[in-house]
Structures are given as structure tokens and as C-alpha cells.
Motif scaffolding. Structure first.
Motif, PDB file in Angstrom:
ATOM      1  N   ILE A  31     -10.603   6.427  -3.382  1.00  9.20           N
ATOM      2  CA  ILE A  31     -11.770   5.845  -4.047  1.00  9.20           C
ATOM      3  C   ILE A  31     -11.555   4.340  -4.233  1.00  9.20           C
ATOM      4  O   ILE A  31     -10.538   3.908  -4.779  1.00  9.20           O
ATOM      5  CB  ILE A  31     -12.001   6.518  -5.412  1.00  9.20           C
ATOM      6  CG1 ILE A  31     -12.249   8.014  -5.236  1.00  9.20           C
ATOM      7  CG2 ILE A  31     -13.153   5.851  -6.140  1.00  9.20           C
ATOM      8  CD1 ILE A  31     -13.460   8.355  -4.399  1.00  9.20           C
ATOM      9  N   ASP A  32     -12.498   3.561  -3.787  1.00 10.78           N
ATOM     10  CA  ASP A  32     -12.433   2.112  -3.985  1.00 10.78           C
ATOM     11  C   ASP A  32     -12.868   1.723  -5.394  1.00 10.78           C
ATOM     12  O   ASP A  32     -12.323   0.786  -5.982  1.00 10.78           O
ATOM     13  CB  ASP A  32     -13.327   1.396  -2.969  1.00 10.78           C
ATOM     14  CG  ASP A  32     -12.858   1.598  -1.540  1.00 10.78           C
ATOM     15  OD1 ASP A  32     -11.779   1.084  -1.210  1.00 10.78           O
ATOM     16  OD2 ASP A  32     -13.566   2.270  -0.774  1.00 10.78           O
ATOM     17  N   LEU A  33     -13.854   2.452  -5.925  1.00 13.28           N
ATOM     18  CA  LEU A  33     -14.391   2.115  -7.240  1.00 13.28           C
ATOM     19  C   LEU A  33     -14.907   3.384  -7.908  1.00 13.28           C
ATOM     20  O   LEU A  33     -15.633   4.165  -7.294  1.00 13.28           O
ATOM     21  CB  LEU A  33     -15.544   1.114  -7.102  1.00 13.28           C
ATOM     22  CG  LEU A  33     -16.227   0.682  -8.405  1.00 13.28           C
ATOM     23  CD1 LEU A  33     -15.311  -0.249  -9.190  1.00 13.28           C
ATOM     24  CD2 LEU A  33     -17.561  -0.005  -8.119  1.00 13.28           C
ATOM     25  N   GLU A  89       0.831  -1.211   0.000  1.00 11.59           N
ATOM     26  CA  GLU A  89       0.000   0.000   0.000  1.00 11.59           C
ATOM     27  C   GLU A  89       0.865   1.261   0.000  1.00 11.59           C
ATOM     28  O   GLU A  89       0.590   2.218  -0.731  1.00 11.59           O
ATOM     29  CB  GLU A  89      -0.926   0.003   1.225  1.00 11.59           C
ATOM     30  CG  GLU A  89      -2.044  -1.012   1.164  1.00 11.59           C
ATOM     31  CD  GLU A  89      -3.144  -0.626   0.192  1.00 11.59           C
ATOM     32  OE1 GLU A  89      -3.183   0.542  -0.238  1.00 11.59           O
ATOM     33  OE2 GLU A  89      -3.963  -1.492  -0.149  1.00 11.59           O
ATOM     34  N   VAL A  90       1.918   1.282   0.814  1.00 19.04           N
ATOM     35  CA  VAL A  90       2.803   2.448   0.859  1.00 19.04           C
ATOM     36  C   VAL A  90       3.489   2.648  -0.487  1.00 19.04           C
ATOM     37  O   VAL A  90       3.598   3.771  -0.995  1.00 19.04           O
ATOM     38  CB  VAL A  90       3.844   2.297   1.983  1.00 19.04           C
ATOM     39  CG1 VAL A  90       4.905   3.403   1.887  1.00 19.04           C
ATOM     40  CG2 VAL A  90       3.171   2.354   3.350  1.00 19.04           C
ATOM     41  N   ALA A 109      -2.304   4.563   6.101  1.00 18.16           N
ATOM     42  CA  ALA A 109      -2.947   4.402   7.408  1.00 18.16           C
ATOM     43  C   ALA A 109      -4.453   4.583   7.298  1.00 18.16           C
ATOM     44  O   ALA A 109      -5.238   3.821   7.877  1.00 18.16           O
ATOM     45  CB  ALA A 109      -2.357   5.405   8.400  1.00 18.16           C
ATOM     46  N   GLU A 110      -4.883   5.588   6.510  1.00 17.56           N
ATOM     47  CA  GLU A 110      -6.318   5.815   6.319  1.00 17.56           C
ATOM     48  C   GLU A 110      -6.962   4.645   5.583  1.00 17.56           C
ATOM     49  O   GLU A 110      -8.048   4.189   5.942  1.00 17.56           O
ATOM     50  CB  GLU A 110      -6.536   7.113   5.540  1.00 17.56           C
ATOM     51  CG  GLU A 110      -6.151   8.356   6.317  1.00 17.56           C
ATOM     52  CD  GLU A 110      -6.203   9.614   5.462  1.00 17.56           C
ATOM     53  OE1 GLU A 110      -6.341   9.468   4.222  1.00 17.56           O
ATOM     54  OE2 GLU A 110      -6.113  10.726   6.010  1.00 17.56           O
ATOM     55  N   ARG A 111      -6.268   4.162   4.549  1.00 20.33           N
ATOM     56  CA  ARG A 111      -6.826   3.075   3.733  1.00 20.33           C
ATOM     57  C   ARG A 111      -6.969   1.789   4.547  1.00 20.33           C
ATOM     58  O   ARG A 111      -7.959   1.066   4.414  1.00 20.33           O
ATOM     59  CB  ARG A 111      -5.932   2.833   2.521  1.00 20.33           C
ATOM     60  CG  ARG A 111      -6.398   1.710   1.613  1.00 20.33           C
ATOM     61  CD  ARG A 111      -7.666   2.101   0.894  1.00 20.33           C
ATOM     62  NE  ARG A 111      -8.136   1.061  -0.002  1.00 20.33           N
ATOM     63  CZ  ARG A 111      -8.860   0.015   0.365  1.00 20.33           C
ATOM     64  NH1 ARG A 111      -9.228  -0.117   1.633  1.00 20.33           N
ATOM     65  NH2 ARG A 111      -9.251  -0.881  -0.510  1.00 20.33           N
ATOM     66  N   LEU A 112      -5.970   1.503   5.400  1.00 15.60           N
ATOM     67  CA  LEU A 112      -5.966   0.257   6.156  1.00 15.60           C
ATOM     68  C   LEU A 112      -6.555   0.412   7.557  1.00 15.60           C
ATOM     69  O   LEU A 112      -6.576  -0.549   8.331  1.00 15.60           O
ATOM     70  CB  LEU A 112      -4.542  -0.296   6.250  1.00 15.60           C
ATOM     71  CG  LEU A 112      -3.892  -0.655   4.909  1.00 15.60           C
ATOM     72  CD1 LEU A 112      -2.482  -1.185   5.125  1.00 15.60           C
ATOM     73  CD2 LEU A 112      -4.725  -1.667   4.142  1.00 15.60           C
ATOM     74  N   GLU A 113      -7.000   1.655   7.863  1.00 11.83           N
ATOM     75  CA  GLU A 113      -7.631   1.944   9.149  1.00 11.83           C
ATOM     76  C   GLU A 113      -6.725   1.562  10.315  1.00 11.83           C
ATOM     77  O   GLU A 113      -7.112   0.831  11.227  1.00 11.83           O
ATOM     78  CB  GLU A 113      -8.997   1.243   9.248  1.00 11.83           C
ATOM     79  CG  GLU A 113      -9.990   1.709   8.199  1.00 11.83           C
ATOM     80  CD  GLU A 113     -11.359   1.056   8.323  1.00 11.83           C
ATOM     81  OE1 GLU A 113     -11.457   0.050   9.061  1.00 11.83           O
ATOM     82  OE2 GLU A 113     -12.305   1.545   7.697  1.00 11.83           O
TER      83      GLU A 113
END
Length: 303
Positions: free
Chosen positions: A139-141, A12-13, A23-27
């Protein structure tokens, strides 16, 4: 420390170029992201990232490890599905982006129907006519209507967007109905500022035909274009997913039916096939089933 999670954090990084966005994406907290990265570097015995105050880049070792980590995550996802993940109820939050007109006419109802099937999935639907940055906007989609896709993203075809050249009955009564491209030149046009631009593109008897035009009103929003055409301000090109009811009721009249506007693809666009959330996997399959076919649902009963 969980090495699979550490690999996911590292990927992700590398893809997002930011510890904060990861951090936001993976909570998780930025501090936890840093700890997982340190664990990864300790595991492989090499520095994986160059970090400055402005950007994060991969070292040579990081480039090599990134490929292996992606493969590891693909294997892990396959194992999860084999273990029954497909039968698990999807949950979590999805951020979805599309144009305002497609959200209003088609996607909102589809999402509501999807949530009726999967009530534990939350959706944040963003309506915008700009092409959002999937990373920057988290955005996921994205559902995009275009024939020009970014090769860096994954695109799943959903349907074709067909358009219609049309005018209101009021406009035709006042200015007449064109019966050829030559006679069309005498008419007023309402155009999309970021769409067809200074010309329309048609298919006529198997050939591509371009028609230059000068608009009298320009807008970046399809709903405004539709309203102006309904009010008799001029001729416009509008997507059938948005004006099907207007055509069936006679509020709008199709012009030059032998000249078919160039269709556009409707695509579900996302960042990666790897470690997709289960909710995203189910939503993709739902949208494909809903919109697929030689003709999109809104075109099947078109007149």
C-alpha cells in the motif's frame, strides 16, 4: 551499476524484509534486486544482510550503512525537486486503502477529481475496515480514521471525523426521543463490532462521559449500521461524513446534541518520507488541501 539505485534497493529490502516484495515495489526482477545488493556490498566492502530461507536481517555493517543510504536518498530527492521535479507531471500507479464507508462517501470523488488534474496517475483503491499492512499489502497510502497510530509509519493529518448519535424518525415515533443519558438506557442500540464496542464516549460540558450499552445488532460495516438505523432498528453512532445527507433530509434525527461523541483523526498514512513517488507527493498535498480546515467539508453545512 547505478549506486543511487543500489542504495534504494538496499533500503527497500531492509524495510520490507523481502527481495520479492522489493522487486514488486520497484518493478524489477528478483535477479536484478540481487545484483544491486551484491553491488552495494562490493561498494562498501562488507556483507550487509543475513539471508535465510525464512527471513532477511541486517548485519552490524548493514545497520550502519542503512542510515547513510537513507540520508543519501533524502539528498537525492531534494536535488530532484530543486532541478524542477515539482513541475514534472506525476505518473504511475498508487495503491490506496481506506474504509468502505469513507471510500464511498468522500475519497472516491476526491481521487476522481485528482485524476482529472493528473490523468497519468493510476489508482487502485482498496476498501476494507481492517488495518492493512502497508508492506505486506504493498500500500502506498492508507487513509485511517483513528486516534491510535502506529509510530512506525508517517501520518499526515487530513481532518477530524465527528460522529452523531442518531435514530430514524420511524424509531422515534415508536420508542420516543431520549432527552437524557438516563432515558437513553431504555433504548435499543445498533453498534459497530470494531468501533465503540461496549460503550459510547461523549464530551459534555468539558468532561469525558462514558455510556455503557448492550447492542441488539452488531456489524463490522458502517453501511450496514446506517441501513439498520434508517430501518428503525435502533439508535446508532455514525460518522457525519457518511450520514450528512440523511440528517439534512430528516431521515435521521440527531439525539442528545449536548453530548458530543469523541472525535477521531483522519490521517493519510504511508511508510516513509524518503523517495516518495511524485504521484504520492501530489496526492497527499491534494487531499490536505481538500479536507483541511477547522471543520471538514462535510461538516461545514451541517444542521
Amino acid at each position: 551499476m547505478d549506486r543511487l539505485t543500489a542504495a534504494r534497493v538496499f533500503v527497500e529490502v531492509a524495510e520490507r524484509g523481502s527481495l520479492t516484495r522489493t522487486a514488486e515495489r520497484l518493478e524489477m526482477s528478483p535477479a536484478m534486486v540481487s545484483r544491486y545488493l551484491a553491488a552495494m556490498e562490493g561498494w562498501v566492502g562488507a556483507r550487509l544482510l543475513h539471508r535465510t530461507t525464512r527471513r532477511i536481517g541486517l548485519t552490524d555493517a548493514g545497520e550502519a550503512v542503512l542510515t547513510s543510504c537513507r540520508h543519501l536518498l533524502e539528498i537525492a530527492e531534494d536535488v530532484q525537486h530543486l532541478a524542477g521535479n515539482r513541475n514534472r507531471e506525476p505518473e504511475g500507479k498508487l495503491r490506496i486503502a481506506t474504509s468502505a464507508s469513507f471510500a464511498e462517501a468522500q475519497l472516491t470523488t476526491a481521487i476522481v477529481d485528482f485524476q482529472n488534474l493528473h490523468p497519468r496517475v493510476q489508482v487502485e483503491l482498496l476498501a476494507t475496515d481492517r488495518a492493512v499492512d502497508l508492506v505486506e499489502d504493498r500500500i502506498d497510502l492508507a487513509v485511517r480514521i483513528t486516534n491510535s497510530l502506529d509510530p512506525a509509519v508517517v501520518a499526515r493529518p487530513l481532518a477530524q471525523c465527528r460522529s452523531v448519535l442518531c435514530a430514524s424518525s420511524r424509531y422515534i415515533e415508536r420508542y420516543g426521543r431520549p432527552d437524557s443519558l438516563e432515558s437513553l438506557k431504555a433504548h435499543r442500540f445498533i453498534t459497530h463490532a470494531f468501533g465503540a464496542g461496549a460503550q459510547y464516549r461523549f464530551r459534555y460540558q468539558g468532561q469525558s462521559v462514558e455510556f455503557p450499552l448492550t447492542g441488539t445488532l452488531f456489524t463490522n460495516e458502517t453501511s450496514i449500521l446506517r441501513r439498520a438505523v434508517l430501518e428503525g432498528a435502533g439508535v446508532g453512532m455514525l460518522p457525519t461524513y457518511y450520514v450528512g445527507n440523511d440528517l439534512r433530509s430528516g431521515a435521521l434525527v440527531r439525539l442528545l446534541p449536548d453530548y458530543a461523541p469523541e472525535p477521531l483523526g483522519i490521517h493519510a498514512v504511508y511508510l516513509s518520507r524518503r523517495h516518495r513517488p511524485l504521484a504520492l507527493h501530489h496526492l497527499l498535498e491534494f487531499l490536505v488541501q481538500r479536507f483541511r480546515g477547522e471543520l471538514a467539508p462535510w461538516d461545514r453545512d451541517a444542521t
